[in-house]
Design a protein around this motif. Sequence first.
Motif, PDB file in Angstrom:
ATOM      1  N   MET A 102     -25.013  94.819  38.047  1.00  0.00           N
ATOM      2  CA  MET A 102     -25.543  93.335  37.775  1.00  0.00           C
ATOM      3  C   MET A 102     -26.675  94.287  37.764  1.00  0.00           C
ATOM      4  O   MET A 102     -27.522  94.687  38.714  1.00  0.00           O
ATOM      5  N   ASN A 103     -27.697  94.052  36.610  1.00  0.00           N
ATOM      6  CA  ASN A 103     -28.903  93.613  36.097  1.00  0.00           C
ATOM      7  C   ASN A 103     -29.904  92.442  36.430  1.00  0.00           C
ATOM      8  O   ASN A 103     -29.471  91.638  36.125  1.00  0.00           O
ATOM      9  N   ILE A 104     -30.752  92.840  36.880  1.00  0.00           N
ATOM     10  CA  ILE A 104     -31.619  91.803  37.066  1.00  0.00           C
ATOM     11  C   ILE A 104     -32.976  92.416  37.977  1.00  0.00           C
ATOM     12  O   ILE A 104     -33.683  93.605  38.485  1.00  0.00           O
ATOM     13  N   LEU A 105     -34.087  91.106  36.769  1.00  0.00           N
ATOM     14  CA  LEU A 105     -35.168  91.464  36.648  1.00  0.00           C
ATOM     15  C   LEU A 105     -36.442  90.632  37.553  1.00  0.00           C
ATOM     16  O   LEU A 105     -36.015  89.574  38.053  1.00  0.00           O
ATOM     17  N   VAL A 106     -37.005  91.377  37.958  1.00  0.00           N
ATOM     18  CA  VAL A 106     -38.206  90.365  39.189  1.00  0.00           C
ATOM     19  C   VAL A 106     -39.255  90.880  38.162  1.00  0.00           C
ATOM     20  O   VAL A 106     -40.047  91.527  37.905  1.00  0.00           O
ATOM     21  N   ILE A 107     -40.024  89.658  38.040  1.00  0.00           N
ATOM     22  CA  ILE A 107     -41.544  88.773  37.756  1.00  0.00           C
ATOM     23  C   ILE A 107     -42.433  88.547  38.873  1.00  0.00           C
ATOM     24  O   ILE A 107     -42.029  87.778  38.886  1.00  0.00           O
ATOM     25  N   GLY A 108     -43.624  89.462  38.740  1.00  0.00           N
ATOM     26  CA  GLY A 108     -44.132  88.871  39.877  1.00  0.00           C
ATOM     27  C   GLY A 108     -45.509  90.104  39.949  1.00  0.00           C
ATOM     28  O   GLY A 108     -45.752  90.630  39.439  1.00  0.00           O
ATOM     29  N   PHE A 109     -46.557  89.319  41.065  1.00  0.00           N
ATOM     30  CA  PHE A 109     -47.611  90.198  41.082  1.00  0.00           C
ATOM     31  C   PHE A 109     -47.335  91.489  41.202  1.00  0.00           C
ATOM     32  O   PHE A 109     -48.049  92.903  40.808  1.00  0.00           O
ATOM     33  N   SER A 110     -47.044  91.861  42.502  1.00  0.00           N
ATOM     34  CA  SER A 110     -46.375  92.849  43.237  1.00  0.00           C
ATOM     35  C   SER A 110     -44.920  92.591  43.822  1.00  0.00           C
ATOM     36  O   SER A 110     -44.748  91.781  44.622  1.00  0.00           O
ATOM     37  N   THR A 111     -44.209  93.522  43.296  1.00  0.00           N
ATOM     38  CA  THR A 111     -42.450  93.350  43.083  1.00  0.00           C
ATOM     39  C   THR A 111     -41.642  94.678  43.642  1.00  0.00           C
ATOM     40  O   THR A 111     -41.153  94.300  43.938  1.00  0.00           O
ATOM     41  N   ARG A 112     -42.969  95.836  44.430  1.00  0.00           N
ATOM     42  CA  ARG A 112     -42.503  96.515  44.259  1.00  0.00           C
ATOM     43  C   ARG A 112     -41.165  96.474  46.095  1.00  0.00           C
ATOM     44  O   ARG A 112     -40.007  96.304  46.008  1.00  0.00           O
ATOM     45  N   SER A 113     -41.855  95.575  47.015  1.00  0.00           N
ATOM     46  CA  SER A 113     -40.844  95.358  48.162  1.00  0.00           C
ATOM     47  C   SER A 113     -38.940  94.980  47.267  1.00  0.00           C
ATOM     48  O   SER A 113     -37.939  95.529  48.132  1.00  0.00           O
ATOM     49  N   ILE A 114     -38.732  93.864  46.779  1.00  0.00           N
ATOM     50  CA  ILE A 114     -38.167  93.267  45.966  1.00  0.00           C
ATOM     51  C   ILE A 114     -36.737  94.108  45.135  1.00  0.00           C
ATOM     52  O   ILE A 114     -35.473  94.389  45.114  1.00  0.00           O
ATOM     53  N   VAL A 115     -37.719  94.310  44.929  1.00  0.00           N
ATOM     54  CA  VAL A 115     -37.370  95.510  43.726  1.00  0.00           C
ATOM     55  C   VAL A 115     -36.481  96.767  44.939  1.00  0.00           C
ATOM     56  O   VAL A 115     -35.519  97.046  44.249  1.00  0.00           O
ATOM     57  N   CYS A 116     -37.369  97.571  45.133  1.00  0.00           N
ATOM     58  CA  CYS A 116     -36.433  98.559  45.837  1.00  0.00           C
ATOM     59  C   CYS A 116     -35.478  97.899  46.799  1.00  0.00           C
ATOM     60  O   CYS A 116     -34.553  98.600  47.288  1.00  0.00           O
ATOM     61  N   SER A 117     -35.430  96.069  47.623  1.00  0.00           N
ATOM     62  CA  SER A 117     -34.482  96.222  48.536  1.00  0.00           C
ATOM     63  C   SER A 117     -32.943  95.776  47.499  1.00  0.00           C
ATOM     64  O   SER A 117     -32.532  96.871  47.514  1.00  0.00           O
ATOM     65  N   GLY A 118     -33.384  95.483  46.269  1.00  0.00           N
ATOM     66  CA  GLY A 118     -32.354  95.204  45.428  1.00  0.00           C
ATOM     67  C   GLY A 118     -31.409  96.320  44.977  1.00  0.00           C
ATOM     68  O   GLY A 118     -30.571  97.071  45.206  1.00  0.00           O
ATOM     69  N   PHE A 119     -32.455  97.668  45.049  1.00  0.00           N
ATOM     70  CA  PHE A 119     -32.190  98.958  44.834  1.00  0.00           C
ATOM     71  C   PHE A 119     -30.958  99.586  45.471  1.00  0.00           C
ATOM     72  O   PHE A 119     -30.620 100.062  45.211  1.00  0.00           O
ATOM     73  N   ARG A 120     -31.627  99.189  47.512  1.00  0.00           N
ATOM     74  CA  ARG A 120     -30.893  99.771  48.411  1.00  0.00           C
ATOM     75  C   ARG A 120     -29.505  99.274  48.282  1.00  0.00           C
ATOM     76  O   ARG A 120     -28.580  99.715  48.758  1.00  0.00           O
ATOM     77  N   ALA A 121     -30.082  97.703  47.872  1.00  0.00           N
ATOM     78  CA  ALA A 121     -28.201  96.949  47.882  1.00  0.00           C
ATOM     79  C   ALA A 121     -27.897  97.381  46.031  1.00  0.00           C
ATOM     80  O   ALA A 121     -26.005  96.855  46.904  1.00  0.00           O
ATOM     81  N   GLY A 122     -27.737  98.242  45.949  1.00  0.00           N
ATOM     82  CA  GLY A 122     -26.972  98.717  44.557  1.00  0.00           C
ATOM     83  C   GLY A 122     -27.322  97.874  43.089  1.00  0.00           C
ATOM     84  O   GLY A 122     -25.750  98.070  42.515  1.00  0.00           O
ATOM     85  N   TYR A 123     -27.744  97.214  43.347  1.00  0.00           N
ATOM     86  CA  TYR A 123     -28.367  96.644  41.645  1.00  0.00           C
ATOM     87  C   TYR A 123     -29.059  97.556  40.596  1.00  0.00           C
ATOM     88  O   TYR A 123     -29.951  98.240  41.620  1.00  0.00           O
ATOM     89  N   ASN A 124     -28.707  97.293  40.121  1.00  0.00           N
ATOM     90  CA  ASN A 124     -30.048  97.314  38.387  1.00  0.00           C
ATOM     91  C   ASN A 124     -30.857  96.556  38.489  1.00  0.00           C
ATOM     92  O   ASN A 124     -30.974  95.681  38.488  1.00  0.00           O
ATOM     93  N   MET A 125     -32.095  97.632  38.816  1.00  0.00           N
ATOM     94  CA  MET A 125     -33.198  96.469  39.475  1.00  0.00           C
ATOM     95  C   MET A 125     -34.438  96.998  37.677  1.00  0.00           C
ATOM     96  O   MET A 125     -34.421  97.848  37.368  1.00  0.00           O
ATOM     97  N   TYR A 126     -34.865  96.029  37.161  1.00  0.00           N
ATOM     98  CA  TYR A 126     -36.217  95.569  36.543  1.00  0.00           C
ATOM     99  C   TYR A 126     -37.428  95.410  37.202  1.00  0.00           C
ATOM    100  O   TYR A 126     -36.871  94.093  37.603  1.00  0.00           O
ATOM    101  N   ALA A 127     -38.483  95.522  36.363  1.00  0.00           N
ATOM    102  CA  ALA A 127     -39.631  94.806  37.201  1.00  0.00           C
ATOM    103  C   ALA A 127     -40.471  94.111  35.921  1.00  0.00           C
ATOM    104  O   ALA A 127     -40.586  95.507  35.220  1.00  0.00           O
TER     105      ALA A 127
END
Length: 395
Positions: free
Chosen positions: A1-26
């Motif tokens: 699953m490809n998920i894009l996070v858009i925000g001022f600071s997104t590191r915690s969300i992106v890395c949480s998704g990475f640990r859950a096995g998602y394809n993360m973009y920012a």
Amino acid sequence: MNILVIGFSTRSIVCSGFRAGYNMYAIDAFCDHDLQQCAKGFVKLDIGEGFDASKIRLDEITGLIEGFGVDFDAIIPGSGFETIGFERLPYWILGNDPRIMAEVSDKHLFSIFLKNRRIAHPETVLLQDIGMLEFPVMVKPACSGGGIFNMKVKSPEDLLLLGTKLNEAGMPPGKSKIIAQEFVEGIPASVSVLSTKDRAVAIAVNEQLIGTSWLTEMPFAYCGNITPFETPHASEMKYIAENVILELGLVGSNGVDFIITDDGPVVIEVNARFQGSLDSVEMATGINLLDAHLKAFEGIIEMSSEIKDEKENSSKNKYAGRGILYSDRKMLMTETVRDMLLEINVCDVPVAGQAIGTDEPVISVLSSGKSRDEVICKMKDSVMFIRESLNLLES
């Protein structure tokens, strides 16, 4: 699953998704070293001076999204981008309704919501009506987070210097709506909640580190969290938070900020998005918040299998903390110093070449332990090491 996070600071969300096995973009203003390690792709926002996400046009964001060349399954609006209007895009948006966000994000409108429901909250007025309050008062932008623009005003004479102080703090000119609040003494805390349209579950009560002297020189800057926060008011806070979230119609991971006073908990604001406590909550509870957030939008909250068994956890680390260290001067990150910092348990690590201004966040430290004191002690040791390492940087 490809998920894009858009925000001022997104590191915690992106890395949480990475640990859950998602394809993360920012799309992110910093693109920290650890974000780059967790993301399949990223674009850095040009924030410049006085950045205000509300001034960004949707077509600008659309161009950045299309630039990835990826068929995204979902987009998550992060900090600063909650009211952009992503619902007009042809994607599954894992964020709250912008109309709700407009009310929740405006501290003056939210105070009216709480007052109408007789929920304890500091008396709040527009700055022009400050005469209705007794000094001292807290003055802050109606729509802003992080606490860096919050000012304690002790007398009417202090108001004459308010504009100058806000300009010196670097407040963007677009944040012209200023409120004044009754100044409330107490312990800052928050409740993290997962919710669907018809169910809300408080998953953690967190201590908030605000203006912590060994992390910042700014008296009201948000400096992180320790989870859990043990207080006799925990049950009441969870009940209030769950009901506020449900009545507002918020979905996913949301949080409610409190001040715990001598008379009990007082609601300060709602963070209708992923909160800064994400790291400490995940470490302390074992819940992956990105995965739980996604499932909540599908109408599912699976708590029993996700929270660590209390008996099993009793002999392990059950407390966790994140501390945000702010800079005391201008500096430029180097590869050598960055690699030194990566030797300890840190996150939000600046990339080599990153310019860091005075009173800006430099890096975050993480720790866990069997008690709050152990967590604090570990964080202080890490901060001491970081300060020594940062002394090698040129201003």
